[in-house]
Enzyme design. Structure first.
Site, PDB file in Angstrom:
ATOM      1  N   LYS A 134      35.027  35.104  37.401  1.00  8.93           N
ATOM      2  CA  LYS A 134      35.063  36.411  38.069  1.00  8.93           C
ATOM      3  C   LYS A 134      35.894  37.411  37.281  1.00  8.93           C
ATOM      4  O   LYS A 134      35.469  38.540  37.035  1.00  8.93           O
ATOM      5  CB  LYS A 134      35.657  36.248  39.479  1.00  8.93           C
ATOM      6  CG  LYS A 134      36.055  37.577  40.119  1.00  8.93           C
ATOM      7  CD  LYS A 134      36.655  37.404  41.507  1.00  8.93           C
ATOM      8  CE  LYS A 134      38.133  37.124  41.545  1.00  8.93           C
ATOM      9  NZ  LYS A 134      39.014  38.304  41.502  1.00  8.93           N
ATOM     10  N   ASN A 135      37.103  36.997  36.904  1.00  6.88           N
ATOM     11  CA  ASN A 135      38.027  37.964  36.304  1.00  6.88           C
ATOM     12  C   ASN A 135      37.695  38.294  34.844  1.00  6.88           C
ATOM     13  O   ASN A 135      38.334  39.152  34.242  1.00  6.88           O
ATOM     14  CB  ASN A 135      39.478  37.490  36.444  1.00  6.88           C
ATOM     15  CG  ASN A 135      39.934  37.592  37.891  1.00  6.88           C
ATOM     16  OD1 ASN A 135      39.267  38.220  38.722  1.00  6.88           O
ATOM     17  ND2 ASN A 135      41.062  36.968  38.212  1.00  6.88           N
ATOM     18  N   CYS A 172      47.815  45.987  48.570  1.00 12.55           N
ATOM     19  CA  CYS A 172      46.901  44.972  49.102  1.00 12.55           C
ATOM     20  C   CYS A 172      47.731  43.815  49.623  1.00 12.55           C
ATOM     21  O   CYS A 172      48.953  43.807  49.496  1.00 12.55           O
ATOM     22  CB  CYS A 172      45.876  44.542  48.072  1.00 12.55           C
ATOM     23  SG  CYS A 172      46.456  43.309  46.941  1.00 12.55           S
ATOM     24  N   ASP A 184      47.251  32.716  40.270  1.00 13.92           N
ATOM     25  CA  ASP A 184      46.020  32.465  41.026  1.00 13.92           C
ATOM     26  C   ASP A 184      45.830  30.983  41.386  1.00 13.92           C
ATOM     27  O   ASP A 184      44.874  30.634  42.078  1.00 13.92           O
ATOM     28  CB  ASP A 184      44.792  32.964  40.239  1.00 13.92           C
ATOM     29  CG  ASP A 184      44.747  34.485  40.181  1.00 13.92           C
ATOM     30  OD1 ASP A 184      45.453  35.139  40.959  1.00 13.92           O
ATOM     31  OD2 ASP A 184      44.004  35.019  39.329  1.00 13.92           O
TER      32      ASP A 184
HETATM   33  N1  EPU Z   1      51.748  45.992  37.820  1.00 19.95           N
HETATM   34  C1  EPU Z   1      52.476  47.152  37.840  1.00 19.95           C
HETATM   35  N2  EPU Z   1      51.919  48.280  37.291  1.00 19.95           N
HETATM   36  C2  EPU Z   1      50.687  48.284  36.745  1.00 19.95           C
HETATM   37  C3  EPU Z   1      49.949  47.092  36.713  1.00 19.95           C
HETATM   38  C4  EPU Z   1      50.511  45.951  37.254  1.00 19.95           C
HETATM   39  O1  EPU Z   1      53.599  47.195  38.342  1.00 19.95           O
HETATM   40  O2  EPU Z   1      50.235  49.346  36.275  1.00 19.95           O
HETATM   41  C5  EPU Z   1      52.340  44.753  38.369  1.00 19.95           C
HETATM   42  C6  EPU Z   1      51.549  44.182  39.535  1.00 19.95           C
HETATM   43  O3  EPU Z   1      51.897  44.810  40.748  1.00 19.95           O
HETATM   44  C7  EPU Z   1      51.914  42.720  39.477  1.00 19.95           C
HETATM   45  C8  EPU Z   1      52.058  42.464  37.982  1.00 19.95           C
HETATM   46  O4  EPU Z   1      52.250  43.743  37.384  1.00 19.95           O
HETATM   47  O5  EPU Z   1      53.149  42.527  40.120  1.00 19.95           O
HETATM   48  C9  EPU Z   1      50.873  41.796  37.327  1.00 19.95           C
HETATM   49  O6  EPU Z   1      49.672  42.419  37.748  1.00 19.95           O
HETATM   50  P1  EPU Z   1      48.388  42.512  36.840  1.00 19.95           P
HETATM   51  O7  EPU Z   1      48.128  43.949  36.530  1.00 19.95           O
HETATM   52  O8  EPU Z   1      48.440  41.563  35.716  1.00 19.95           O
HETATM   53  O9  EPU Z   1      47.265  42.046  37.871  1.00 19.95           O
HETATM   54  P2  EPU Z   1      45.799  42.594  37.905  1.00 19.95           P
HETATM   55  O10 EPU Z   1      45.354  42.912  36.541  1.00 19.95           O
HETATM   56  O11 EPU Z   1      45.666  43.630  38.960  1.00 19.95           O
HETATM   57  C10 EPU Z   1      44.590  40.309  37.525  1.00 19.95           C
HETATM   58  C11 EPU Z   1      43.624  39.458  38.263  1.00 19.95           C
HETATM   59  C12 EPU Z   1      44.323  38.843  39.465  1.00 19.95           C
HETATM   60  C13 EPU Z   1      45.498  38.002  38.966  1.00 19.95           C
HETATM   61  C14 EPU Z   1      46.436  38.879  38.130  1.00 19.95           C
HETATM   62  C15 EPU Z   1      47.587  38.118  37.517  1.00 19.95           C
HETATM   63  C16 EPU Z   1      41.533  40.564  37.788  1.00 19.95           C
HETATM   64  C17 EPU Z   1      40.374  41.359  38.267  1.00 19.95           C
HETATM   65  N3  EPU Z   1      42.493  40.277  38.681  1.00 19.95           N
HETATM   66  O12 EPU Z   1      45.012  41.314  38.419  1.00 19.95           O
HETATM   67  O13 EPU Z   1      43.379  38.011  40.106  1.00 19.95           O
HETATM   68  O14 EPU Z   1      46.209  37.476  40.050  1.00 19.95           O
HETATM   69  O15 EPU Z   1      45.696  39.511  37.078  1.00 19.95           O
HETATM   70  O16 EPU Z   1      47.114  37.111  36.710  1.00 19.95           O
HETATM   71  O17 EPU Z   1      41.573  40.162  36.632  1.00 19.95           O
HETATM   72  C18 EPU Z   1      42.451  36.834  41.915  1.00 19.95           C
HETATM   73  O18 EPU Z   1      41.491  36.548  41.180  1.00 19.95           O
HETATM   74  O19 EPU Z   1      42.632  36.276  43.023  1.00 19.95           O
HETATM   75  C19 EPU Z   1      43.412  37.832  41.481  1.00 19.95           C
HETATM   76  C20 EPU Z   1      44.234  38.455  42.314  1.00 19.95           C
END
Ligand code: EPU
Length: 417
Positions: free
Chosen positions: A22-23, A117, A305
């Site tokens: 998915k990701n 969220c 995850d």
């Molecule tokens: N964060 C910030 N600022 C930003 C971006 C992120 O503060 O601009 C923080 C987030 O709040 C979090 C941390 O940085 O505390 C890491 O977040 P990240 O941006 O890496 O998460 P994401 O890219 O939104 C993806 C996956 C998630 C997975 C996370 C961590 C996708 C579509 N989603 O999310 O997947 O948990 O990376 O590995 O790739 C899931 O599949 O269940 C899921 C939540």
């Protein structure tokens, strides 16, 4: 609303095929916005989030064709409407991934702010900071991000923290920028590498994907490509944990074992025998698992995850395990539900102490997010009697036909309407 009814107590046994990730699929679909040529993606998982992304892209003018083997062809030749509306973004935060490609190729984008969220606040400040460094003019008003640029310019971007979709968004945007972009403190997740592979096949010049410094030399245009999406490492990990928790023995085909070192390491520590042969993973578990300590962190460390699923494993293990969540500030909601099944879990801040009990008892439980739902399914498979997992629309976002796959492994599980 659909629910899953599980009669636990059956050790999983047999073989299943792992689906596409998915990701990886979600950012890869957004890469179609970077070119006017067709992008063909194979091994696309049949999931609600994928459908939502296809809806979002087609609403923007991307032509979408899906064949019966879930091979998806996307063509962004006649992009019309560079808008990601609130009603789609609120159901799927990964919609933010259209922002970078849109502003890079279309010169403008309007994307709803995702909002908080269940698992945490999840701001997108790093995405915006990076795009601003690339020369985009960014405004945030009335709940929408507006980004404009005639052409992005390469820049050095140092992320304040490791963000997966942030790295992906900026890497895609930088592909069409004028000059070289260096993203430091980049995410090293395998999904970033899969995206870079596809972008490279489209003509992008990317170095360092999979390390914490990604360098992108911008090009004028990208072309089409055919790309097979990597295996879902979290789906794989979830099935491995389910097999270990039930004392089962499973074979997972079409997996990417190299992306699962931390998870496989913890399963072995819990007492499982895990063998890897090419793209096949075999797991066998005798008796109760031993509890393990888990600390989530960016790849290649233990993935957030998989945290909920390991909490379910620790819940029935011998001894006590300490689980520390360092990525999201509110990702322990499954603990209360696991407690309804008889788990002994004590939470203090971002740490959970899980004291294993010999048996869980089936009960009605409620899924609160995708991976929390998976942990409840794992616990339900182990519990004595019936477990009814409510709100499984979360599960349908990220696990392809989970009840069918588990049933194939002998689980007594069915979807009830
Ligand atoms: N964060 C910030 N600022 C930003 C971006 C992120 O503060 O601009 C923080 C987030 O709040 C979090 C941390 O940085 O505390 C890491 O977040 P990240 O941006 O890496 O998460 P994401 O890219 O939104 C993806 C996956 C998630 C997975 C996370 C961590 C996708 C579509 N989603 O999310 O997947 O948990 O990376 O590995 O790739 C899931 O599949 O269940 C899921 C939540």
């Amino acid at each position: 609303m659909d629910r899953l009814l599980i009669r636990g107590g059956v050790p999983l046994a047999g073989e299943v095929r792992v689906s596409g990730a998915k990701n990886a699929a979600l950012p890869l679909m957004c890469a179609a916005l970077l070119t006017d040529r067709p992008l063909r993606l194979g091994n696309v998982p049949h999931l609600r989030d994928v459908t939502t992304m296809l809806r979002l892209l087609s609403q923007m003018g991307v032509e979408v064709n899906v064949d019966e083997t879930m091979c998806v062809e996307l063509c962004g030749a006649s992009l019309g409407n560079p808008l990601a509306p609130y009603d789609l973004v609120k159901t799927m935060r990964a919609s933010i991934l259209v922002l970078g490609p849109l502003v890079a190729r279309h010169g403008q984008a309007r994307v709803s702010l995702p909002g908080g969220c269940a698992i945490g606040q999840r701001p997108v400040d790093q995405h915006l900071k990076g795009l601003a460094a690339l020369g985009a003019e960014i405004q945030v008003e009335q709940g929408y991000i507006t980004a404009r640029a005639s052409r992005l310019r390469g820049a050095r971007i140092v992320a304040d923290l490791v963000t997966v979709t942030g790295t992906e968004n900026l890497m895609m945007a930088a592909c069409l920028a004028d000059g070289t972009t260096v993203i430091e403190n980049a995410a090293r997740e395998p999904e970033v590498v899969d995206l870079a592979r596809c972008l490279t096949a489209m003509g992008a010049r990317i170095r360092g994907a999979g390390t914490d410094v990604v360098t992108v030399e911008g090009v004028r245009d990208l072309g089409g490509a055919s790309h097979r999406i990597m295996a879902d490492r979290i789906e794989t990990g979830t099935f491995l944990v389910a097999a270990a928790a039930t004392g089962g023995s499973v074979v997972l085909r079409d997996a990417d074992p190299d992306t699962l070192d931390a998870v496989i390491g913890k399963l072995r520590e819990a007492g499982a025998e895990v063998g890897v042969d090419g793209r096949t993973i075999r797991l066998a578990m005798r008796g109760r698992p031993a509890s393990v300590n888990v600390r989530t962190a960016p790849y290649p460390a233990f993935p957030t995850d998989m945290q909920a699923q390991f909490m379910a494993l620790d819940a029935i293990a011998t001894g006590a395990g300490v689980i520390t969540e360092t990525i999201f500030e509110n990702r322990f909601m499954h603990a209360q539900e696991l407690a309804r099944l008889g788990a002994d879990i004590e939470i203090s801040g971002n740490t959970a102490v899980v004291r294993g009990v010999p048996h869980l008892q089936g009960a009605a439980v409620m899924a609160t997010d995708l991976r929390a739902s998976a942990s409840l399914v794992v616990a339900g498979l182990v519990a004595e009697g019936e477990t009814l997992v409510d709100r499984i629309y979360h599960l349908d976002r990220g696990y392809e036909a989970i009840e069918e796959k588990l049933a194939r492994l002998g689980a007594r599980i069915k979807r009830v309407h």
